[in-house]
Design a protein around this motif. Structure first.
Motif, PDB file in Angstrom:
ATOM      1  N   SER A 291      -2.040  -6.542  -9.485  1.00 26.92           N
ATOM      2  CA  SER A 291      -1.564  -6.937  -8.043  1.00 26.92           C
ATOM      3  C   SER A 291      -2.631  -8.177  -7.538  1.00 26.92           C
ATOM      4  CB  SER A 291      -1.572  -5.854  -7.160  1.00 26.92           C
ATOM      5  OG  SER A 291      -1.570  -6.235  -5.914  1.00 26.92           O
ATOM      6  N   GLN A 292      -2.194  -9.151  -6.821  1.00 29.26           N
ATOM      7  CA  GLN A 292      -2.862 -10.196  -6.588  1.00 29.26           C
ATOM      8  C   GLN A 292      -3.048 -10.114  -4.791  1.00 29.26           C
ATOM      9  OE1 GLN A 292      -4.365 -12.722  -8.289  1.00 29.26           O
ATOM     10  NE2 GLN A 292      -3.782 -11.358  -9.904  1.00 29.26           N
ATOM     11  N   LYS A 293      -2.151  -9.280  -4.443  1.00 32.28           N
ATOM     12  CA  LYS A 293      -2.092  -8.983  -2.882  1.00 32.28           C
ATOM     13  C   LYS A 293      -2.683  -7.903  -2.306  1.00 32.28           C
ATOM     14  CE  LYS A 293       2.534 -10.725  -2.562  1.00 32.28           C
ATOM     15  NZ  LYS A 293       2.364 -12.159  -1.561  1.00 32.28           N
ATOM     16  N   LEU A 294      -3.169  -6.555  -3.001  1.00 31.03           N
ATOM     17  CA  LEU A 294      -3.970  -5.700  -2.804  1.00 31.03           C
ATOM     18  C   LEU A 294      -5.413  -6.066  -1.943  1.00 31.03           C
ATOM     19  CD1 LEU A 294      -3.274  -2.920  -5.459  1.00 31.03           C
ATOM     20  CD2 LEU A 294      -2.596  -2.857  -3.082  1.00 31.03           C
ATOM     21  N   SER A 295      -5.953  -6.880  -2.696  1.00 30.43           N
ATOM     22  CA  SER A 295      -7.216  -7.465  -2.064  1.00 30.43           C
ATOM     23  C   SER A 295      -7.089  -7.861  -0.613  1.00 30.43           C
ATOM     24  CB  SER A 295      -8.194  -8.664  -3.066  1.00 30.43           C
ATOM     25  OG  SER A 295      -7.118  -9.493  -3.669  1.00 30.43           O
ATOM     26  N   MET A 296      -6.029  -8.602  -0.393  1.00 28.82           N
ATOM     27  CA  MET A 296      -5.943  -9.410   0.903  1.00 28.82           C
ATOM     28  C   MET A 296      -5.770  -8.321   2.082  1.00 28.82           C
ATOM     29  SD  MET A 296      -2.678 -11.892  -0.156  1.00 28.82           S
ATOM     30  CE  MET A 296      -2.458 -12.635   0.901  1.00 28.82           C
TER      31      MET A 296
ATOM     32  N   LEU B  69      -3.777   4.922   4.918  1.00 25.22           N
ATOM     33  CA  LEU B  69      -2.931   3.952   4.506  1.00 25.22           C
ATOM     34  C   LEU B  69      -1.963   3.767   5.777  1.00 25.22           C
ATOM     35  CD1 LEU B  69      -2.515   4.366   0.730  1.00 25.22           C
ATOM     36  CD2 LEU B  69      -4.038   2.931   1.858  1.00 25.22           C
ATOM     37  N   ASN B  70      -2.059   4.241   6.839  1.00 28.08           N
ATOM     38  CA  ASN B  70      -1.164   4.251   8.080  1.00 28.08           C
ATOM     39  C   ASN B  70      -1.559   2.708   8.633  1.00 28.08           C
ATOM     40  OD1 ASN B  70      -0.245   6.610   7.321  1.00 28.08           O
ATOM     41  ND2 ASN B  70       0.699   7.095   9.207  1.00 28.08           N
TER      42      ASN B  70
ATOM     43  N   LEU C 248      -8.096   0.684  -2.147  1.00 26.91           N
ATOM     44  CA  LEU C 248      -7.107   1.465  -2.645  1.00 26.91           C
ATOM     45  C   LEU C 248      -7.008   1.051  -4.270  1.00 26.91           C
ATOM     46  CD1 LEU C 248      -4.761   3.567  -2.807  1.00 26.91           C
ATOM     47  CD2 LEU C 248      -3.388   1.686  -2.083  1.00 26.91           C
ATOM     48  N   GLN C 249      -7.081  -0.289  -4.516  1.00 23.76           N
ATOM     49  CA  GLN C 249      -7.012  -0.691  -5.841  1.00 23.76           C
ATOM     50  C   GLN C 249      -8.109  -0.256  -6.737  1.00 23.76           C
ATOM     51  OE1 GLN C 249      -7.505  -5.131  -6.395  1.00 23.76           O
ATOM     52  NE2 GLN C 249      -5.807  -5.013  -7.732  1.00 23.76           N
ATOM     53  N   GLU C 250      -9.497  -0.416  -5.992  1.00 24.59           N
ATOM     54  CA  GLU C 250     -10.533   0.146  -6.638  1.00 24.59           C
ATOM     55  C   GLU C 250     -10.900   1.538  -6.860  1.00 24.59           C
ATOM     56  OE1 GLU C 250     -13.591  -1.457  -4.080  1.00 24.59           O
ATOM     57  OE2 GLU C 250     -13.447  -3.485  -4.397  1.00 24.59           O
TER      58      GLU C 250
ATOM     59  N   ASN D 225       0.876  -1.279  -0.118  1.00 23.64           N
ATOM     60  CA  ASN D 225       0.011  -0.082  -0.165  1.00 23.64           C
ATOM     61  C   ASN D 225       0.795   1.238  -0.078  1.00 23.64           C
ATOM     62  OD1 ASN D 225      -2.096  -1.716   0.046  1.00 23.64           O
ATOM     63  ND2 ASN D 225      -2.567  -1.363   2.284  1.00 23.64           N
ATOM     64  N   LEU D 226       1.941   1.164   0.572  1.00 26.09           N
ATOM     65  CA  LEU D 226       2.740   2.323   0.907  1.00 26.09           C
ATOM     66  C   LEU D 226       3.601   2.523  -0.540  1.00 26.09           C
ATOM     67  CD1 LEU D 226       4.032   2.136   4.566  1.00 26.09           C
ATOM     68  CD2 LEU D 226       2.222   3.563   3.677  1.00 26.09           C
ATOM     69  N   ILE D 227       3.936   1.490  -1.187  1.00 25.81           N
ATOM     70  CA  ILE D 227       4.571   1.580  -2.393  1.00 25.81           C
ATOM     71  C   ILE D 227       3.680   2.485  -3.328  1.00 25.81           C
ATOM     72  CG2 ILE D 227       5.339   0.249  -4.595  1.00 25.81           C
ATOM     73  CD1 ILE D 227       6.252  -1.832  -2.874  1.00 25.81           C
TER      74      ILE D 227
END
Length: 368
Positions: free
Chosen positions: A332-337, A358-359, A344-346, A306-308
């Motif tokens: 990204s497969q990991k954002l939904s985890m 995002l903290n 953020l992805q949506e 998320n920070l990237i």
């Protein structure tokens, strides 16, 4: 080679920091490393140094192979010009020692004033048995937070909420329990182990769960205070942007993204690097440094991801390589985890305005 853009906010922050670098030689390297290829006239402008001083240090750097001249293509105008570029040797030179800033004396004086303001907090921590070494660590971080902390109502709930954060800090796990707690067999306070969850902490210190939940898990977990929180089941894991884990993590993210910009501009590859892999690489480095451990590695990796993305947006990736950036987010497969990563992805793919804290990292139910 093409010129590259960064956001106005980041550029302003970098120029402010560069103006405080005492060593003129290192100031020039810092500008080239963080702002990219520069014309001679821009180096004069950004460094606030005289023409002769800039010329002098550029000659030294070129002689030592720290800097070289190349033909640069302006990405917007498509015009070419001869500019100065930092080399790998120059990057290593810049990393050899910490940057010495002119504002260091001011920082020392500010720290003295903050210690005076924190006398009640320090006395309180001594009363509940916190060792001096850990109190110093807490005071040091509060001093970096500055006015945002002192604007809060200073009371027992605030002090215990802050203590809860540091007690459950990632860097302090285990080490804090072994080093900083004065255990007295005759005391009514019985230590419950190396880690206290929220309910155990509140029971031990006779403080309301609502107060700690609001201050430690909500109020402090924002950019203006600099704390980060990873929630895993019933456990909280904190770190601060100015502690060893925070500064190292954020530096690794910025360095990786700068390398990405250089790779994209140089045409080393024409597809943005897999963001999931980028997060894995950074987290692996942190683990090798001993800053995080196995059981928290996956969750920390999701926060890093998320920070990237957050830092990439601030550095202007949407302006530099919008299509490739969007593709990287979509793949990204990991954002939904995590709950935050999913939103953020949506948000990015929908083109909506990003207004998300995002903290904090909260795992989605199927990944807890």
């Amino acid at each position: 080679m093409e010129s590259w853009n960064i956001s106005k906010k980041l550029k302003s922050e970098l120029l402010k920091k560069s103006s405080n670098i005492e060593d003129n030689s290192r100031r020039i390297l810092f500008i080239l490393r963080n702002l990219g290829p520069q014309r001679f006239t821009n180096l004069i402008k950004y460094s606030n140094l005289s023409r002769s001083t800039v010329s002098k240090y550029l000659s030294i750097h070129r002689k030592n192979d720290n800097v070289e001249q190349r033909i640069i293509t302006d990405k917007q105008t498509k015009k070419q010009y001869r500019g100065y570029v930092i080399t790998e040797k120059g990057i290593e030179k810049l990393r050899e020692e910490p940057l010495k800033l002119k504002e260091e004396l001011f920082i020392v004086n500010e720290l003295k004033e903050n210690v005076r303001k924190l006398e009640d907090l320090i006395d309180f921590y001594k009363e509940i048995g916190v060792e001096d070494a850990f109190i110093v660590h807490i005071v040091r971080i509060i001093s970096k937070i500055g006015d945002n902390f002192f604007e809060l109502h200073q009371d027992r709930d605030l002090y215990l909420s802050l203590f809860y954060i540091f007690y459950n800090s990632i860097l302090g796990q285990g080490a804090f329990a072994r080093r900083y707690w004065r255990f007295d067999e005759s005391s009514s306070q019985k230590f419950l182990g190396y880690k206290l969850n929220l309910d155990q902490f509140c029971e031990l210190h006779k403080v309301s769960r609502e107060a700690i939940n609001y201050l430690a898990r909500f109020k402090f977990i924002k950019d203006e205070f600099g704390f980060y929180l990873i929630k895993r089941e019933h456990n909280d894991f904190f770190f601060h942007e100015e502690d060893l884990l925070g500064t190292t993590t954020l530096r690794l993210i910025k360095d990786k993204l700068i390398d990405e910009i250089i790779n994209l501009q140089e045409g080393i590859y024409d597809m943005i690097y897999d963001m999931d892999i980028l997060a894995e690489e950074i987290t692996d480095q942190l683990k090798e440094m001993g800053l995080i451990w196995n059981t928290i590695q996956e969750q920390f990796q999701l926060l890093v991801l998320n920070l990237i993305i957050k830092n990439a947006i601030e550095m202007g990736f949407l302006d530099i390589e919008r299509e490739k950036f969007m593709e990287g987010v979509a793949q990204s497969q990991k954002l939904s985890m995590s709950e935050e990563g999913k939103i953020l992805q949506e948000t990015i793919l929908d083109g909506s305005r990003i207004d998300l804290n995002l903290n904090i990292l909260t795992l989605t139910p199927n990944h807890e």
